[in-house]
Design a protein around this motif. Sequence first.
Motif, PDB file in Angstrom:
ATOM      1  N   LEU A   8      25.642  13.388 -29.547  1.00  0.00           N
ATOM      2  CA  LEU A   8      24.975  13.756 -30.793  1.00  0.00           C
ATOM      3  C   LEU A   8      25.883  13.414 -31.965  1.00  0.00           C
ATOM      4  O   LEU A   8      27.026  12.975 -31.797  1.00  0.00           O
ATOM      5  CB  LEU A   8      24.637  15.246 -30.769  1.00  0.00           C
ATOM      6  CG  LEU A   8      23.770  15.714 -29.586  1.00  0.00           C
ATOM      7  CD1 LEU A   8      23.473  17.200 -29.704  1.00  0.00           C
ATOM      8  CD2 LEU A   8      22.471  14.910 -29.512  1.00  0.00           C
ATOM      9  N   GLU A   9      25.391  13.620 -33.180  1.00  0.00           N
ATOM     10  CA  GLU A   9      26.167  13.270 -34.366  1.00  0.00           C
ATOM     11  C   GLU A   9      27.475  14.044 -34.457  1.00  0.00           C
ATOM     12  O   GLU A   9      28.456  13.547 -35.017  1.00  0.00           O
ATOM     13  CB  GLU A   9      25.321  13.514 -35.630  1.00  0.00           C
ATOM     14  CG  GLU A   9      24.138  12.554 -35.765  1.00  0.00           C
ATOM     15  CD  GLU A   9      23.373  12.767 -37.047  1.00  0.00           C
ATOM     16  OE1 GLU A   9      23.756  13.685 -37.818  1.00  0.00           O
ATOM     17  OE2 GLU A   9      22.405  12.029 -37.285  1.00  0.00           O
ATOM     18  N   ASP A  10      27.498  15.268 -33.917  1.00  0.00           N
ATOM     19  CA  ASP A  10      28.729  16.061 -33.957  1.00  0.00           C
ATOM     20  C   ASP A  10      29.668  15.726 -32.803  1.00  0.00           C
ATOM     21  O   ASP A  10      30.726  16.356 -32.652  1.00  0.00           O
ATOM     22  CB  ASP A  10      28.416  17.561 -33.955  1.00  0.00           C
ATOM     23  CG  ASP A  10      27.654  17.998 -32.691  1.00  0.00           C
ATOM     24  OD1 ASP A  10      27.402  17.145 -31.808  1.00  0.00           O
ATOM     25  OD2 ASP A  10      27.305  19.197 -32.598  1.00  0.00           O
ATOM     26  N   GLY A  11      29.303  14.743 -31.972  1.00  0.00           N
ATOM     27  CA  GLY A  11      30.159  14.326 -30.862  1.00  0.00           C
ATOM     28  C   GLY A  11      29.927  15.079 -29.570  1.00  0.00           C
ATOM     29  O   GLY A  11      30.525  14.740 -28.543  1.00  0.00           O
ATOM     30  N   SER A  12      29.045  16.074 -29.567  1.00  0.00           N
ATOM     31  CA  SER A  12      28.766  16.846 -28.357  1.00  0.00           C
ATOM     32  C   SER A  12      27.825  16.064 -27.449  1.00  0.00           C
ATOM     33  O   SER A  12      27.080  15.198 -27.899  1.00  0.00           O
ATOM     34  CB  SER A  12      28.150  18.197 -28.725  1.00  0.00           C
ATOM     35  OG  SER A  12      26.912  18.009 -29.400  1.00  0.00           O
ATOM     36  N   PRO A  13      27.854  16.358 -26.137  1.00  0.00           N
ATOM     37  CA  PRO A  13      26.983  15.637 -25.196  1.00  0.00           C
ATOM     38  C   PRO A  13      25.510  15.853 -25.505  1.00  0.00           C
ATOM     39  O   PRO A  13      25.101  16.899 -26.011  1.00  0.00           O
ATOM     40  CB  PRO A  13      27.361  16.248 -23.836  1.00  0.00           C
ATOM     41  CG  PRO A  13      28.719  16.814 -24.032  1.00  0.00           C
ATOM     42  CD  PRO A  13      28.765  17.290 -25.450  1.00  0.00           C
ATOM     43  N   ASN A  14      24.706  14.855 -25.221  1.00  0.00           N
ATOM     44  CA  ASN A  14      23.261  14.917 -25.408  1.00  0.00           C
ATOM     45  C   ASN A  14      22.676  15.726 -24.250  1.00  0.00           C
ATOM     46  O   ASN A  14      22.303  15.185 -23.206  1.00  0.00           O
ATOM     47  CB  ASN A  14      22.675  13.500 -25.440  1.00  0.00           C
ATOM     48  CG  ASN A  14      21.207  13.471 -25.803  1.00  0.00           C
ATOM     49  OD1 ASN A  14      20.490  14.452 -25.629  1.00  0.00           O
ATOM     50  ND2 ASN A  14      20.748  12.324 -26.281  1.00  0.00           N
TER      51      ASN A  14
END
Length: 214
Positions: free
Chosen positions: A122-128
């Motif tokens: 995701l945009e915050d770098g967390s896994p989708n």
Amino acid sequence: MKTPAKILLWCGGCAVLATITVTVACLHACSGGKAGEEAQPADSGAAPGDAGTTPADTGADAGGADAGDGGVQPHDAGKLEWSAGLPSTADLGLRRGYSIARTIVHLHNIYSHDACDSNPRLEDGSPNEECHAQFRAALCADRIDQAMMTDHYGFVAETDNFEDLYMHRAGDAWEDEGSTHSASIIPCENGHEVRVTVGLEGEASPVGLLRHPV
């Protein structure tokens, strides 16, 4: 008549050429003629209105009834029973004392840049997580016994904790080899279990790793 044919089978990124024998049966009855007669074209001299078969003869009148009088009825899709998944490999029994496992040996998910339609993060770098949930649901629906991940180098190298690469989630179990985790087990709603192991796509592409590959 038996005719040799070659079929190209694709497995991951490699192609396997297999030669099989295809048996071709030509039944003269398909042309509407009798055995020993030569097949005639559809317009073999019969004019509209003659005794020959015309396109109109192949409709509802062919049986002497229309759709409301016992003729061929449209298929009722509402009565169709169909499942999107595959049957369990347990139904295949044992072979020489071994059970058969449905296994994927080259597979990507949220630790590969081209997974999830190229949006594994995701945009915050967390896994989708939505994509990962679809991934898990598909493994369960197809009753995959072993999912051997081969994620790309980038995200794998950036992941310090080796256990994260198993994509272990709440409710999952661990399978161990000695004191080391060897697989994450996904419990499916249909009663199936999927074993997920860690691997890496690269020059060697190792699978079933027990320690961080980078």
